[in-house]
Design a protein around this motif. Sequence first.
Motif, PDB file in Angstrom:
ATOM      1  N   MET A   1     -10.714  60.648 100.449  1.00  0.00           N
ATOM      2  CA  MET A   1     -11.560  61.806 100.156  1.00  0.00           C
ATOM      3  C   MET A   1     -12.413  62.218 101.353  1.00  0.00           C
ATOM      4  O   MET A   1     -12.882  63.360 101.423  1.00  0.00           O
ATOM      5  N   HIS A   2     -12.634  61.298 102.299  1.00  0.00           N
ATOM      6  CA  HIS A   2     -13.448  61.593 103.471  1.00  0.00           C
ATOM      7  C   HIS A   2     -12.629  62.071 104.670  1.00  0.00           C
ATOM      8  O   HIS A   2     -13.210  62.408 105.711  1.00  0.00           O
ATOM      9  N   LEU A   3     -11.310  62.075 104.571  1.00  0.00           N
ATOM     10  CA  LEU A   3     -10.430  62.331 105.716  1.00  0.00           C
ATOM     11  C   LEU A   3      -9.733  63.675 105.577  1.00  0.00           C
ATOM     12  O   LEU A   3      -9.499  64.143 104.467  1.00  0.00           O
ATOM     13  N   ASP A   4      -9.364  64.275 106.717  1.00  0.00           N
ATOM     14  CA  ASP A   4      -8.557  65.486 106.632  1.00  0.00           C
ATOM     15  C   ASP A   4      -7.096  65.118 106.373  1.00  0.00           C
ATOM     16  O   ASP A   4      -6.727  63.937 106.344  1.00  0.00           O
ATOM     17  N   ALA A   5      -6.258  66.132 106.174  1.00  0.00           N
ATOM     18  CA  ALA A   5      -4.874  65.886 105.773  1.00  0.00           C
ATOM     19  C   ALA A   5      -4.114  65.066 106.809  1.00  0.00           C
ATOM     20  O   ALA A   5      -3.328  64.175 106.455  1.00  0.00           O
ATOM     21  N   ASP A   6      -4.332  65.344 108.088  1.00  0.00           N
ATOM     22  CA  ASP A   6      -3.627  64.585 109.124  1.00  0.00           C
ATOM     23  C   ASP A   6      -4.015  63.110 109.097  1.00  0.00           C
ATOM     24  O   ASP A   6      -3.162  62.225 109.265  1.00  0.00           O
ATOM     25  N   ALA A   7      -5.301  62.837 108.882  1.00  0.00           N
ATOM     26  CA  ALA A   7      -5.751  61.446 108.815  1.00  0.00           C
ATOM     27  C   ALA A   7      -5.212  60.753 107.566  1.00  0.00           C
ATOM     28  O   ALA A   7      -4.875  59.570 107.597  1.00  0.00           O
ATOM     29  N   CYS A   8      -5.104  61.489 106.457  1.00  0.00           N
ATOM     30  CA  CYS A   8      -4.507  60.911 105.247  1.00  0.00           C
ATOM     31  C   CYS A   8      -3.050  60.533 105.500  1.00  0.00           C
ATOM     32  O   CYS A   8      -2.598  59.449 105.100  1.00  0.00           O
ATOM     33  N   ARG A   9      -2.319  61.401 106.179  1.00  0.00           N
ATOM     34  CA  ARG A   9      -0.924  61.077 106.531  1.00  0.00           C
ATOM     35  C   ARG A   9      -0.863  59.814 107.383  1.00  0.00           C
ATOM     36  O   ARG A   9       0.039  58.977 107.216  1.00  0.00           O
ATOM     37  N   ALA A  10      -1.811  59.680 108.309  1.00  0.00           N
ATOM     38  CA  ALA A  10      -1.814  58.509 109.190  1.00  0.00           C
ATOM     39  C   ALA A  10      -2.065  57.227 108.407  1.00  0.00           C
ATOM     40  O   ALA A  10      -1.462  56.182 108.693  1.00  0.00           O
ATOM     41  N   VAL A  11      -2.938  57.269 107.415  1.00  0.00           N
ATOM     42  CA  VAL A  11      -3.203  56.089 106.587  1.00  0.00           C
ATOM     43  C   VAL A  11      -1.958  55.736 105.770  1.00  0.00           C
ATOM     44  O   VAL A  11      -1.575  54.560 105.678  1.00  0.00           O
ATOM     45  N   LEU A  12      -1.296  56.734 105.203  1.00  0.00           N
ATOM     46  CA  LEU A  12      -0.071  56.463 104.442  1.00  0.00           C
ATOM     47  C   LEU A  12       1.025  55.912 105.347  1.00  0.00           C
ATOM     48  O   LEU A  12       1.804  55.043 104.931  1.00  0.00           O
TER      49      LEU A  12
ATOM     50  N   ALA B   1      -7.421  68.205  93.304  1.00  0.00           N
ATOM     51  CA  ALA B   1      -7.639  69.585  93.746  1.00  0.00           C
ATOM     52  C   ALA B   1      -7.723  70.557  92.565  1.00  0.00           C
ATOM     53  O   ALA B   1      -8.573  71.467  92.571  1.00  0.00           O
ATOM     54  N   PRO B   2      -6.881  70.407  91.517  1.00  0.00           N
ATOM     55  CA  PRO B   2      -7.052  71.303  90.370  1.00  0.00           C
ATOM     56  C   PRO B   2      -8.438  71.222  89.736  1.00  0.00           C
ATOM     57  O   PRO B   2      -9.014  72.247  89.364  1.00  0.00           O
ATOM     58  N   ARG B   3      -8.987  70.011  89.630  1.00  0.00           N
ATOM     59  CA  ARG B   3     -10.337  69.871  89.060  1.00  0.00           C
ATOM     60  C   ARG B   3     -11.376  70.516  89.984  1.00  0.00           C
ATOM     61  O   ARG B   3     -12.297  71.193  89.517  1.00  0.00           O
ATOM     62  N   ARG B   4     -11.219  70.309  91.288  1.00  0.00           N
ATOM     63  CA  ARG B   4     -12.171  70.908  92.228  1.00  0.00           C
ATOM     64  C   ARG B   4     -12.160  72.435  92.131  1.00  0.00           C
ATOM     65  O   ARG B   4     -13.200  73.077  92.260  1.00  0.00           O
ATOM     66  N   ARG B   5     -10.984  73.011  91.926  1.00  0.00           N
ATOM     67  CA  ARG B   5     -10.920  74.472  91.795  1.00  0.00           C
ATOM     68  C   ARG B   5     -11.645  74.942  90.542  1.00  0.00           C
ATOM     69  O   ARG B   5     -12.288  76.002  90.543  1.00  0.00           O
ATOM     70  N   LEU B   6     -11.556  74.154  89.463  1.00  0.00           N
ATOM     71  CA  LEU B   6     -12.249  74.512  88.232  1.00  0.00           C
ATOM     72  C   LEU B   6     -13.762  74.452  88.398  1.00  0.00           C
ATOM     73  O   LEU B   6     -14.494  75.308  87.896  1.00  0.00           O
ATOM     74  N   THR B   7     -14.236  73.416  89.087  1.00  0.00           N
ATOM     75  CA  THR B   7     -15.681  73.200  89.205  1.00  0.00           C
ATOM     76  C   THR B   7     -16.297  73.924  90.393  1.00  0.00           C
ATOM     77  O   THR B   7     -17.521  73.988  90.518  1.00  0.00           O
ATOM     78  N   ARG B   8     -15.436  74.443  91.303  1.00  0.00           N
ATOM     79  CA  ARG B   8     -15.915  75.182  92.479  1.00  0.00           C
ATOM     80  C   ARG B   8     -16.904  74.360  93.294  1.00  0.00           C
ATOM     81  O   ARG B   8     -17.977  74.819  93.668  1.00  0.00           O
ATOM     82  N   ARG B   9     -16.506  73.145  93.583  1.00  0.00           N
ATOM     83  CA  ARG B   9     -17.349  72.251  94.374  1.00  0.00           C
ATOM     84  C   ARG B   9     -17.594  72.820  95.759  1.00  0.00           C
ATOM     85  O   ARG B   9     -16.693  73.330  96.413  1.00  0.00           O
ATOM     86  N   VAL B  10     -18.835  72.728  96.211  1.00  0.00           N
ATOM     87  CA  VAL B  10     -19.222  73.205  97.540  1.00  0.00           C
ATOM     88  C   VAL B  10     -19.035  72.076  98.549  1.00  0.00           C
ATOM     89  O   VAL B  10     -19.500  70.951  98.336  1.00  0.00           O
ATOM     90  N   ALA B  11     -18.338  72.365  99.645  1.00  0.00           N
ATOM     91  CA  ALA B  11     -18.071  71.345 100.663  1.00  0.00           C
ATOM     92  C   ALA B  11     -19.357  70.898 101.331  1.00  0.00           C
ATOM     93  O   ALA B  11     -20.283  71.680 101.546  1.00  0.00           O
ATOM     94  N   SER B  12     -19.402  69.600 101.684  1.00  0.00           N
ATOM     95  CA  SER B  12     -20.596  69.030 102.307  1.00  0.00           C
ATOM     96  C   SER B  12     -20.508  69.012 103.830  1.00  0.00           C
ATOM     97  O   SER B  12     -21.509  68.842 104.501  1.00  0.00           O
ATOM     98  N   GLY B  13     -19.313  69.140 104.374  1.00  0.00           N
ATOM     99  CA  GLY B  13     -19.113  69.030 105.822  1.00  0.00           C
ATOM    100  C   GLY B  13     -18.051  68.010 106.146  1.00  0.00           C
ATOM    101  O   GLY B  13     -17.220  68.213 107.011  1.00  0.00           O
ATOM    102  N   TRP B  14     -18.045  66.861 105.429  1.00  0.00           N
ATOM    103  CA  TRP B  14     -16.963  65.882 105.505  1.00  0.00           C
ATOM    104  C   TRP B  14     -16.986  64.910 104.342  1.00  0.00           C
ATOM    105  O   TRP B  14     -15.958  64.462 103.884  1.00  0.00           O
TER     106      TRP B  14
END
Length: 222
Positions: free
Chosen positions: A109-120, A140-153
Amino acid sequence: MEPIRDYYDALAPAYDQERFGNSYGRYVDGLERGILRTWLGDAPESVVELACGTGRFLDFAGTGVDLSPAMLARAREKWPARTLVLGDVASTGLPSAEFGAAICFHLLMHLDADACRAVLAEAARLVRPGGTFIFDIPSAPRRRLTRRVASGWHGDTAAALSDVRAWAGDAWRMRRWRGIVAMPIHRIPKRLRGALAGVDALLGRTPLGRWSSYYVIQLERV
């Protein structure tokens, strides 16, 4: 990774109490443990935990890796017989095909997509063919419903199941998944939360699980 390491270094002394010493933390911990008990079995010596933190799940794993020296020091206090490694979970330095399974919670949850790929990819290197990787990611579907505001990372990354399949590439196939924290538990009175955990676990097994707050996913090494 430096912001993550520095954040958890500072948080380490109070982490267990602040995150899992309250009714919400115990609720999440119980749901996660229920899945791990069902999916992992009883062979911790063959399991590596990536981002093991203070060792919350080292009863399920014989080896733990974490980037934060302070978090790992707490884990060593609790689990002196475990093999604990200070390092980047995307490049652990551990031997290839050493483990039957890997687990990783509250990191992607703290990593961008490229970093997630690297962990996998690193988990795929560590786990033998036929082995598994179990991890969590916000939905992601739940986040779209709740409209969570990004914190920065911090906790900003969420995924659909299709995103996880793309990150996995040819090394993994998706074996199964569950939704957890389907209900807005932080809005429910504390005295009622424990009684609702079983309902939450059942909802996570249904199609409604896609709209849970988190997915717990099991990949199988090809």
